[in-house]
Design an enzyme around this catalytic site. Structure first.
Site, PDB file in Angstrom:
ATOM      1  CG  LEU A 133      78.445 -12.130  46.262  1.00 20.56           C
ATOM      2  CD1 LEU A 133      77.811 -12.676  44.725  1.00 20.56           C
ATOM      3  CD2 LEU A 133      77.674 -13.067  47.440  1.00 20.56           C
ATOM      4  CG  ASP A 134      84.504 -14.155  49.967  1.00 24.44           C
ATOM      5  OD1 ASP A 134      84.474 -12.959  50.274  1.00 24.44           O
ATOM      6  OD2 ASP A 134      84.646 -15.207  50.532  1.00 24.44           O
ATOM      7  CE  LYS A 135      90.005 -12.316  41.295  1.00 28.07           C
ATOM      8  NZ  LYS A 135      91.412 -12.043  41.443  1.00 28.07           N
ATOM      9  NE  ARG A 239      86.212 -19.086  51.212  1.00 24.92           N
ATOM     10  CZ  ARG A 239      87.012 -18.213  50.518  1.00 24.92           C
ATOM     11  NH1 ARG A 239      86.870 -17.017  50.200  1.00 24.92           N
ATOM     12  NH2 ARG A 239      88.523 -18.633  49.907  1.00 24.92           N
TER      13      ARG A 239
END
Length: 324
Positions: A133-135, A239
């Site tokens: 997962l992205d930060k 996103r």
């Protein structure tokens, strides 16, 4: 003084490549040196020479020659940390990752979820990320506790046999008729070396087909709360898809509306959330479905919205009804 080590391969390391196994146990040793000792024959598997891509089997004996490990690796400052557990058994662990925490160290990050978990669970023989997962993204993150589970689960992800749904708050009114975003994506590096993704035409040779299914959960005055289910797992897919459709994710520093994000972070009001500060990206992995790697039963996990996200949604909801 460094000495020769003889390591017996257990269930946690069985199936791993020799080079990856050595890189893991020889923390702080440059990869170039690891490959050098393999090529020179100083590393032996069952008393014989072995190549870097040799797959280790349970019961194998690996001779590891004396090497000097980096000082920083011997004085690891990674803090021990547990995370909210959504599911756990002998094969796997599912946690609710908070926003702002990287899943692993690297690219300027000293440590992430996996390093902190390993530090918190020194008795664990095997802990590896199944996916990422992205930060800035919160929500469900799977960690394998056995190599066989890791391989089986990653195969499911690659074959798109899992179901992943994210809770997303976007700018503007998302049209309810827009239920599918099928837009190719191209990953690239900026001149500063930052990873970015852009939407491209379907016939672009650098593009990869990317599909997101969108459902409107709730409409607010200036925002829309969505459920987005990804059929492909591209970097920054949701996103970029949201931004490409003209509805960037609230709080997205890379692809979002900078001015509105700044105003909301300061509590200056945004769509009825006057006085409420919100300083993160509203992207939360809320649902995951997969087949258990050992029992083959269907597992469905959900992660509740983090408090800051739930508070923002409640404020936007209240603002609508206050006008009635």
């Amino acid at each position: 003084m460094a000495t020769v080590r003889r390591v017996m391969i257990d269930e946690g390391s069985a199936g791993q490549r020799l080079d990856n196994f050595l890189i893991k146990i020889l923390k702080g040793v440059p990869k170039t040196h690891v490959y050098r000792i393999i090529r020179s024959g100083e590393v032996r598997v069952n008393k014989g020479r072995a190549a870097a891509d040799t797959r280790l089997e349970m019961g194998d004996e690996v001779r590891v020659p004396p090497v000097v490990q980096a000082e920083k690796a011997q004085h690891d400052t990674t803090p021990a940390r547990e995370f909210p557990v959504l599911y756990e058994d002998d094969c796997l662990l599912a946690i609710n990752k908070p926003a702002g925490v990287a899943v692993h160290g690297g690219s300027g990050v000293s440590f992430g979820v996996i390093e902190q978990l390993r530090r918190a669970r020194p008795q664990a023989k095997f802990l590896e990320l199944v996916h990422r997962l992205d930060k800035e993204t919160s929500g469900i993150l799977l960690i394998a506790k056995k190599r066989a589970a890791l391989i089986a689960l990653q195969d499911q992800f690659r074959a798109r046999q899992t179901g992943k749904t994210y809770a997303v708050l976007v700018e503007g009114a998302w049209p309810k008729s827009k239920k599918v975003v099928d837009v190719a994506l191209h990953k690239f590096l900026t001149p500063e070396g930052e990873r970015r993704v852009m939407a491209v035409a379907d016939d672009n040779e650098d593009g990869r087909r990317s599909i997101s299914l969108v459902q409107v959960v709730q409409a607010f005055a200036e925002h829309s709360l969505l459920d987005v289910t990804i059929k492909t797992g591209r970097t920054h897919q949701i996103r970029v898809h949201m931004a490409h459709e003209g509805h960037p994710i609230v709080g997205d520093e890379k692809y979002g509306d900078f001015a509105r994000n700044k105003a909301l972070a300061k509590g200056e009001g945004c769509g009825g959330a006057q006085g409420l500060r919100f300083a993160r990206m509203f992207l939360h992995a809320r649902y995951l479905r997969f087949e258990h790697p050992a029992t083959h039963e269907a597992i469905e996990l959900t992660a509740p919205l983090p408090p800051e996200c739930a508070t923002l949604v409640a404020a936007l909801h209240h603002a609508i009804h206050a006008k009635d």
